[in-house]
Scaffold this motif. Structure first.
Motif, PDB file in Angstrom:
ATOM      1  N   VAL A  37      72.065  25.255  20.295  1.00 53.54           N
ATOM      2  CA  VAL A  37      70.937  25.639  19.463  1.00 53.54           C
ATOM      3  C   VAL A  37      69.768  26.048  20.341  1.00 53.54           C
ATOM      4  O   VAL A  37      69.473  25.390  21.338  1.00 53.54           O
ATOM      5  CB  VAL A  37      70.521  24.459  18.554  1.00 53.54           C
ATOM      6  CG1 VAL A  37      69.265  24.788  17.774  1.00 53.54           C
ATOM      7  CG2 VAL A  37      71.646  24.102  17.617  1.00 53.54           C
ATOM      8  N   HIS A  63      68.312  18.706  18.787  1.00 56.93           N
ATOM      9  CA  HIS A  63      68.944  19.940  18.336  1.00 56.93           C
ATOM     10  C   HIS A  63      69.562  19.803  16.955  1.00 56.93           C
ATOM     11  O   HIS A  63      70.015  20.784  16.384  1.00 56.93           O
ATOM     12  CB  HIS A  63      69.987  20.403  19.352  1.00 56.93           C
ATOM     13  CG  HIS A  63      71.088  19.416  19.598  1.00 56.93           C
ATOM     14  ND1 HIS A  63      70.913  18.304  20.400  1.00 56.93           N
ATOM     15  CD2 HIS A  63      72.354  19.349  19.140  1.00 56.93           C
ATOM     16  CE1 HIS A  63      72.041  17.612  20.425  1.00 56.93           C
ATOM     17  NE2 HIS A  63      72.930  18.227  19.659  1.00 56.93           N
ATOM     18  N   ARG A  68      65.555  27.855  20.182  1.00 57.96           N
ATOM     19  CA  ARG A  68      64.386  27.991  19.312  1.00 57.96           C
ATOM     20  C   ARG A  68      63.690  29.303  19.648  1.00 57.96           C
ATOM     21  O   ARG A  68      63.554  29.660  20.818  1.00 57.96           O
ATOM     22  CB  ARG A  68      63.414  26.830  19.531  1.00 57.96           C
ATOM     23  CG  ARG A  68      63.931  25.506  19.047  1.00 57.96           C
ATOM     24  CD  ARG A  68      62.827  24.453  19.145  1.00 57.96           C
ATOM     25  NE  ARG A  68      63.310  23.155  18.729  1.00 57.96           N
ATOM     26  CZ  ARG A  68      63.875  22.281  19.536  1.00 57.96           C
ATOM     27  NH1 ARG A  68      64.023  22.558  20.810  1.00 57.96           N
ATOM     28  NH2 ARG A  68      64.291  21.128  19.082  1.00 57.96           N
ATOM     29  N   ARG A 116      65.156  27.408  14.487  1.00 61.08           N
ATOM     30  CA  ARG A 116      66.349  27.155  15.296  1.00 61.08           C
ATOM     31  C   ARG A 116      67.347  28.276  15.034  1.00 61.08           C
ATOM     32  O   ARG A 116      67.454  28.770  13.914  1.00 61.08           O
ATOM     33  CB  ARG A 116      66.970  25.817  14.917  1.00 61.08           C
ATOM     34  CG  ARG A 116      66.075  24.639  15.171  1.00 61.08           C
ATOM     35  CD  ARG A 116      66.714  23.330  14.786  1.00 61.08           C
ATOM     36  NE  ARG A 116      67.189  23.352  13.414  1.00 61.08           N
ATOM     37  CZ  ARG A 116      68.234  22.655  12.963  1.00 61.08           C
ATOM     38  NH1 ARG A 116      68.902  21.869  13.754  1.00 61.08           N
ATOM     39  NH2 ARG A 116      68.600  22.720  11.706  1.00 61.08           N
ATOM     40  N   TYR A 117      68.086  28.666  16.091  1.00 60.09           N
ATOM     41  CA  TYR A 117      69.102  29.702  15.914  1.00 60.09           C
ATOM     42  C   TYR A 117      70.338  29.355  16.722  1.00 60.09           C
ATOM     43  O   TYR A 117      70.287  28.592  17.676  1.00 60.09           O
ATOM     44  CB  TYR A 117      68.567  31.089  16.296  1.00 60.09           C
ATOM     45  CG  TYR A 117      68.395  31.299  17.787  1.00 60.09           C
ATOM     46  CD1 TYR A 117      69.378  31.961  18.525  1.00 60.09           C
ATOM     47  CD2 TYR A 117      67.275  30.827  18.460  1.00 60.09           C
ATOM     48  CE1 TYR A 117      69.234  32.146  19.889  1.00 60.09           C
ATOM     49  CE2 TYR A 117      67.129  31.005  19.819  1.00 60.09           C
ATOM     50  CZ  TYR A 117      68.110  31.677  20.529  1.00 60.09           C
ATOM     51  OH  TYR A 117      67.975  31.853  21.881  1.00 60.09           O
ATOM     52  N   GLU A 136      70.142  32.469  12.265  1.00 55.63           N
ATOM     53  CA  GLU A 136      69.142  31.428  12.076  1.00 55.63           C
ATOM     54  C   GLU A 136      69.795  30.238  11.374  1.00 55.63           C
ATOM     55  O   GLU A 136      70.573  30.395  10.448  1.00 55.63           O
ATOM     56  CB  GLU A 136      67.993  31.961  11.238  1.00 55.63           C
ATOM     57  CG  GLU A 136      66.800  31.050  11.155  1.00 55.63           C
ATOM     58  CD  GLU A 136      65.642  31.656  10.386  1.00 55.63           C
ATOM     59  OE1 GLU A 136      65.174  31.003   9.441  1.00 55.63           O
ATOM     60  OE2 GLU A 136      65.254  32.783  10.730  1.00 55.63           O
ATOM     61  N   ASP A 165      72.163  18.827   8.574  1.00 55.17           N
ATOM     62  CA  ASP A 165      72.976  19.768   9.356  1.00 55.17           C
ATOM     63  C   ASP A 165      74.443  19.385   9.287  1.00 55.17           C
ATOM     64  O   ASP A 165      74.785  18.215   9.183  1.00 55.17           O
ATOM     65  CB  ASP A 165      72.570  19.740  10.841  1.00 55.17           C
ATOM     66  CG  ASP A 165      71.289  20.482  11.125  1.00 55.17           C
ATOM     67  OD1 ASP A 165      70.807  21.200  10.232  1.00 55.17           O
ATOM     68  OD2 ASP A 165      70.768  20.343  12.248  1.00 55.17           O
ATOM     69  N   LYS A 186      62.318  15.974  20.530  1.00 53.40           N
ATOM     70  CA  LYS A 186      62.855  17.088  19.755  1.00 53.40           C
ATOM     71  C   LYS A 186      64.354  17.110  19.955  1.00 53.40           C
ATOM     72  O   LYS A 186      64.851  17.176  21.085  1.00 53.40           O
ATOM     73  CB  LYS A 186      62.274  18.422  20.239  1.00 53.40           C
ATOM     74  CG  LYS A 186      60.889  18.691  19.751  1.00 53.40           C
ATOM     75  CD  LYS A 186      60.935  19.230  18.355  1.00 53.40           C
ATOM     76  CE  LYS A 186      59.563  19.695  17.940  1.00 53.40           C
ATOM     77  NZ  LYS A 186      59.522  20.076  16.554  1.00 53.40           N
TER      78      LYS A 186
END
Length: 106
Positions: free
Chosen positions: A84, A5, A86, A96-97, A104, A10, A3
């Motif tokens: 970032v 970020h 979660r 993700r925030y 967000e 993005d 996983k």
């Protein structure tokens, strides 16, 4: 599967290297190599044989992958790099925030 970020699409800020301080959009994430291709970042010259895409061949400038650790997601609210996190949203979906603004990340 790891996983990361960052995701494809993005906007990211470069923390280290020759392009430090620049921002760009992620074109592709190479999961097995822990790297990402970023638009306009880490441009290298590559010799190409003539082919359908480059009929003339010669020296072509292309983006090379950048290590994930050298990239930070840009905060959608402030436009500055942020870490970032979660969390679960109201709908119960993991999102993700931004750690800076709490906004967000789409």
């Amino acid at each position: 599967m790891a996983k990361f970020h960052i995701k494809k699409g993005d906007t990211v800020y470069v923390n280290a290297g020759d392009d430090k301080g620049k921002t760009g959009r992620v074109l592709e994430v190479l999961v097995k190599k822990n790297r990402a291709l970023v638009e306009g970042i880490n441009i290298v010259s590559k010799s190409m044989k003539p082919n359908a895409k480059y009929p003339q061949g010669g020296i072509v400038k292309i983006e090379a992958p950048v290590h994930i650790s050298n990239l930070n997601v840009v905060d959608p609210k402030t436009g500055k790099p942020t870490r970032v996190g979660r969390k679960l949203n109201e709908a119960g979906k993991l999102v993700r925030y931004s750690k800076k603004s709490g906004e967000e990340i789409k």
